[in-house]
Design a protein around this motif. Structure first.
Motif, short mmCIF file in Angstrom:
data_model
loop_
_atom_site.label_atom_id
_atom_site.label_comp_id
_atom_site.label_asym_id
_atom_site.label_seq_id
_atom_site.Cartn_x
_atom_site.Cartn_y
_atom_site.Cartn_z
N VAL A 22 28.75 -40.21 50.21
CA VAL A 22 29.57 -41.06 50.77
C VAL A 22 29.37 -42.40 50.07
O VAL A 22 30.45 -43.13 49.99
N LEU A 23 28.28 -42.67 49.19
CA LEU A 23 28.33 -43.89 48.47
C LEU A 23 29.25 -43.66 47.38
O LEU A 23 29.88 -44.52 46.73
N GLY A 24 29.42 -42.36 46.78
CA GLY A 24 30.21 -42.03 45.74
C GLY A 24 31.57 -42.40 45.94
O GLY A 24 32.44 -42.64 45.08
N ILE A 25 32.15 -42.13 47.29
CA ILE A 25 33.67 -42.26 47.55
C ILE A 25 34.01 -43.55 48.26
O ILE A 25 35.08 -43.75 48.67
N THR A 26 32.82 -44.46 48.65
CA THR A 26 33.23 -45.52 49.40
C THR A 26 33.84 -46.76 48.65
O THR A 26 33.11 -46.79 47.36
N PRO A 27 34.84 -47.41 48.91
CA PRO A 27 35.34 -48.56 48.24
C PRO A 27 34.11 -49.50 47.65
O PRO A 27 33.18 -49.76 48.70
N LEU A 28 33.95 -50.06 46.56
CA LEU A 28 32.84 -50.71 46.12
C LEU A 28 32.64 -52.47 46.91
O LEU A 28 31.50 -52.56 47.36
N PRO A 29 33.88 -52.93 47.31
CA PRO A 29 33.51 -53.94 48.31
C PRO A 29 32.73 -53.71 49.67
O PRO A 29 31.93 -54.51 49.91
N LEU A 30 32.89 -52.29 50.24
CA LEU A 30 32.29 -52.09 51.33
C LEU A 30 30.88 -51.66 51.10
O LEU A 30 29.76 -52.06 51.80
N LEU A 31 30.75 -51.01 49.73
CA LEU A 31 29.25 -50.74 49.31
C LEU A 31 28.24 -52.03 49.28
O LEU A 31 27.05 -51.83 49.58
N LEU A 32 28.92 -53.11 48.57
CA LEU A 32 28.33 -54.18 48.44
C LEU A 32 27.90 -54.71 49.75
O LEU A 32 26.86 -55.37 49.81
N GLY A 33 28.86 -54.89 50.71
CA GLY A 33 28.49 -55.35 52.05
C GLY A 33 27.53 -54.53 52.73
O GLY A 33 26.59 -55.11 53.34
N PHE A 34 27.57 -53.28 52.58
CA PHE A 34 26.37 -52.43 53.08
C PHE A 34 24.76 -52.97 52.32
O PHE A 34 23.91 -53.01 52.93
N ALA A 35 25.02 -53.10 51.18
CA ALA A 35 23.85 -53.44 50.45
C ALA A 35 23.34 -54.75 51.06
O ALA A 35 22.05 -54.78 51.15
N GLU A 36 23.99 -55.87 51.26
CA GLU A 36 23.81 -57.11 51.54
C GLU A 36 23.04 -56.92 53.21
O GLU A 36 21.86 -57.35 53.46
N LEU A 37 23.75 -56.09 53.91
CA LEU A 37 23.17 -55.74 55.50
C LEU A 37 21.49 -55.11 55.21
O LEU A 37 20.89 -55.59 55.76
N LEU A 38 21.81 -54.30 54.20
CA LEU A 38 20.67 -53.35 54.15
C LEU A 38 19.42 -54.30 53.63
O LEU A 38 18.19 -54.12 54.03
N ALA A 39 19.73 -55.22 52.85
CA ALA A 39 18.66 -56.09 52.11
C ALA A 39 17.92 -57.06 53.19
O ALA A 39 16.92 -57.12 53.36
N ARG A 40 18.87 -57.43 53.99
CA ARG A 40 18.55 -58.34 55.16
C ARG A 40 17.59 -57.70 56.34
O ARG A 40 16.56 -58.05 56.72
N VAL A 41 18.02 -56.39 56.63
CA VAL A 41 17.31 -55.66 57.43
C VAL A 41 15.91 -55.32 57.06
O VAL A 41 14.88 -55.34 57.60
N ALA A 42 15.79 -54.90 55.59
CA ALA A 42 14.60 -54.63 54.96
C ALA A 42 13.90 -55.86 54.86
O ALA A 42 12.52 -55.53 55.03
N PHE A 43 14.36 -56.91 54.58
CA PHE A 43 13.61 -58.15 54.37
C PHE A 43 12.71 -58.64 55.97
O PHE A 43 11.75 -59.02 55.96
N VAL A 44 13.33 -58.23 56.89
CA VAL A 44 12.62 -58.39 58.27
C VAL A 44 12.03 -57.34 58.73
O VAL A 44 10.80 -57.55 59.17
N VAL A 45 12.27 -56.21 58.48
CA VAL A 45 11.34 -55.05 58.95
C VAL A 45 10.05 -55.06 58.10
O VAL A 45 9.03 -54.59 58.77
N LEU A 46 10.38 -54.88 56.73
CA LEU A 46 9.20 -54.64 55.76
C LEU A 46 8.47 -55.82 55.51
O LEU A 46 8.45 -56.37 54.65
N ARG A 47 7.68 -56.36 56.56
CA ARG A 47 6.98 -57.23 56.54
C ARG A 47 5.74 -57.24 55.57
O ARG A 47 5.41 -58.32 54.94
#
Length: 295
Positions: A22-47
């Motif tokens: 999925v990451l290989g075929i997803t448009p790059l802007p969507l991937l970068l948005g997903f990465a930003e969201l993932l970073a925020r979630v990880a920063f909160v969850v991985l205390r």
């Protein structure tokens, strides 16, 4: 293997394959948005990791306040998620005929001369900064390279990612299956041998100063250099934009030999660690601060 564990491992493997596709075929802007969201979630969850990163930044005097350290720690989380997402995306986008569209090389003249000598094996020290996967693939354009890596506990996942991360001129060696002869053969064949030197290790280590604190560091690079006299380089890749990187290679790093192998191993490891620290201080937002480097 326990049947239930085997089923869990297989599900992990299947999920990883689907995600990489999925990451290989997803448009790059969507991937970068997903990465930003993932970073925020990880920063909160991985205390725990967040606390380690903040403490490392403060203890190393990279940041002068808890608030600044927290902001920098988030940037480091963001850089790590971008590294994972973009590495998966690059596998379908970056090829042998177009990699220069994504990567700019900054190689010191002496280092470039060594890398362009087919008969000369070189030792490459690196660190968890920027995108180390891209750095390895870029280095393989000069000469075949062997990279020591940490395998996954899941054998299906490890086998799949081992194949995905390898290349025609890039070979991975598990750090759990290290054979000194394999290293010597690689260097004698004129290959580059790359090892990470910025993680805490228990065995075959020497204590050096890193960010003003004592840190146990592998002395494998130093011992191989003392044994083979292979030149020592430092390489790393910095992210400069979406799927854009600068790959740096500096060196050779020179140290005076005294004949005392333990003393020489310490001095070499300290010299390499000092250079890694300089790089991390210049680009702290791209360094992996969440690792328990000082135990």
């Amino acid at each position: 293997m326990n049947p239930l564990l085997a089923v869990w491992y297989f599900l992990e493997y299947a999920a990883a394959r689907a995600l990489v596709f999925v990451l290989g075929i997803t448009p790059l802007p969507l991937l970068l948005g997903f990465a930003e969201l993932l970073a925020r979630v990880a920063f909160v969850v991985l205390r725990g990791r967040r606390s380690i990163a903040i403490d490392n930044l403060l203890q190393g005097r990279v940041c002068d306040s808890p608030e600044a350290a927290r902001r920098m720690a988030f940037q480091a989380f963001r850089a790590f998620t971008l590294m994972i997402i973009e590495t998966a995306a690059a596998r379908r986008r970056m090829r042998a005929d177009n990699w220069k569209d994504f990567v700019t090389l900054h190689v010191e003249p002496e280092a470039e001369k060594l890398l362009n000598q087919p008969e000369t094996g070189v030792l490459v020290a690196s660190a968890h900064i920027g995108n180390w996967e891209i750095a390895a693939h870029a280095a393989s354009t000069f000469k075949p390279i062997c990279v020591v890596y940490r395998p996954f506990n899941n054998p299906y996942l490890d086998r799949y990612l081992h194949q995905a991360r390898s290349g025609e001129r890039l070979h991975l060696i598990s750090r759990l299956d290290l054979n000194p002869m394999r290293f010597l053969q690689s260097l004698s064949a004129g290959e580059a041998l790359a090892l990470m030197i910025d993680q805490h290790v228990y065995n075959g280590a020497v204590q050096v100063e890193y960010f003003g604190r004592p840190a146990w560091t592998t002395k494998s690079v130093a011992m191989l250099h003392l044994t083979t006299r292979a030149p020592l380089l430092i390489a790393y890749a910095l992210r400069t934009g979406p799927l854009r990187y600068e790959v740096h290679a500096i060196g050779p790093i020179r140290c005076t030999r005294t004949g005392d192998r333990e003393k020489d191993a310490f001095e070499i490891t300290q010299a390499l660690t000092r250079e890694i620290e300089k790089i991390a201080r210049r680009h702290p937002e791209q360094y992996m601060w969440g690792h328990r480097r000082w135990k």
